[in-house]
Motif scaffolding. Sequence first.
Motif, short mmCIF file in Angstrom:
data_model
loop_
_atom_site.label_atom_id
_atom_site.label_comp_id
_atom_site.label_asym_id
_atom_site.label_seq_id
_atom_site.Cartn_x
_atom_site.Cartn_y
_atom_site.Cartn_z
N THR A 32 -10.58 -42.45 21.13
CA THR A 32 -9.37 -41.94 20.63
C THR A 32 -8.19 -43.18 20.80
O THR A 32 -8.79 -44.41 20.72
N GLU A 33 -6.91 -43.21 20.50
CA GLU A 33 -5.94 -43.97 20.71
C GLU A 33 -6.11 -44.98 21.73
O GLU A 33 -5.70 -46.25 21.66
N ALA A 34 -6.31 -44.53 22.81
CA ALA A 34 -6.30 -45.25 24.00
C ALA A 34 -7.85 -45.11 24.78
O ALA A 34 -7.99 -46.36 25.20
N VAL A 35 -8.27 -44.15 24.97
CA VAL A 35 -9.47 -44.17 25.76
C VAL A 35 -10.61 -43.28 25.16
O VAL A 35 -10.18 -42.54 24.00
N ALA A 68 -7.25 -33.46 12.25
CA ALA A 68 -6.72 -34.52 11.52
C ALA A 68 -5.41 -34.23 10.83
O ALA A 68 -4.91 -34.95 10.09
N ASN A 69 -4.99 -33.24 10.61
CA ASN A 69 -3.75 -32.39 10.24
C ASN A 69 -3.15 -31.28 10.85
O ASN A 69 -4.00 -30.73 11.54
N VAL A 129 -11.38 -40.01 14.54
CA VAL A 129 -11.02 -38.77 14.87
C VAL A 129 -10.63 -38.03 13.56
O VAL A 129 -10.97 -36.80 13.47
N GLN A 130 -9.89 -38.59 12.77
CA GLN A 130 -9.50 -38.15 11.50
C GLN A 130 -10.94 -37.69 10.74
O GLN A 130 -10.94 -36.59 10.26
N GLN A 131 -11.70 -38.56 10.60
CA GLN A 131 -13.09 -38.42 9.91
C GLN A 131 -13.91 -37.28 10.51
O GLN A 131 -14.34 -36.50 9.93
N LEU A 132 -13.90 -37.11 11.94
CA LEU A 132 -14.74 -36.30 12.59
C LEU A 132 -13.94 -34.71 12.33
O LEU A 132 -14.86 -34.00 11.89
N CYS A 133 -12.93 -34.83 12.50
CA CYS A 133 -12.37 -33.37 12.38
C CYS A 133 -12.10 -32.96 11.01
O CYS A 133 -12.40 -31.72 10.68
N MET A 134 -12.08 -33.85 9.87
CA MET A 134 -12.14 -33.26 8.53
C MET A 134 -13.55 -33.01 8.23
O MET A 134 -13.91 -32.04 7.50
N GLN A 135 -14.59 -33.64 8.51
CA GLN A 135 -15.89 -33.47 8.38
C GLN A 135 -16.48 -32.01 9.13
O GLN A 135 -16.86 -31.46 8.57
N TYR A 136 -15.85 -31.93 10.35
CA TYR A 136 -16.10 -30.68 11.12
C TYR A 136 -15.48 -29.31 10.47
O TYR A 136 -15.67 -28.44 10.59
#
Length: 195
Positions: A32-35, A68-69, A129-136
């Motif tokens: 993610t953004e930090a960890v 993702a959105n 994360v964006q790609q993972l949530c969109m594909q899932y």
Amino acid sequence: MSNNSVSRQEKNAVFSDVLRALQQEEVIAYPTEAVFGLGCDPDSEKAVNALLALKQRPWQKGLILIAANYEQLKPYVDDSALSDEQRATIFSCWPGPVTWVIPARPETPNWLTGSFGSLAVRVSDHPLVQQLCMQYGKPLVSTSANLSGQEPCRTIEEIRIQFGPSLPVLVGQVGGRLNPSEIRDALTGKQFRQG
């Protein structure tokens, strides 16, 4: 075949493995953004209970959903509880590392909300994360990847040390942020955790 196409194929194989693990109600780790975060399907009580057991976290604390959105979050939060101004404030921070606590829909399960009538949610700007949530096709549960009392993991090596070799991990780099996401109340603007 160039090195780029080989590494792209390897990443896609890893990506498909992580998607398959989510579909099979398993817990995964992802940058993610930090960890690194631990995540799972938010609609699977079995998966969420496995995540809570792995993390050694009481269910009453509630969890964060990462998406993702905003559309992906609407089935879980009560959008009608927000004013246009509150919505505009939230959207001004997204996608990005600010988590907002929004009243939950009545049907949102308590394995997500814990002992609260609200749910912590974030639209991430991390490309994986964006790609993972969109594909899932939906948000994921997101909690920092660390055992109780341990530092959050920032590398795959740290994931392996804390959780062993069998946890499915989405290969990638965490973003450059030092701290986990800031958490704010969507209705009052009150800060619960500094970012």
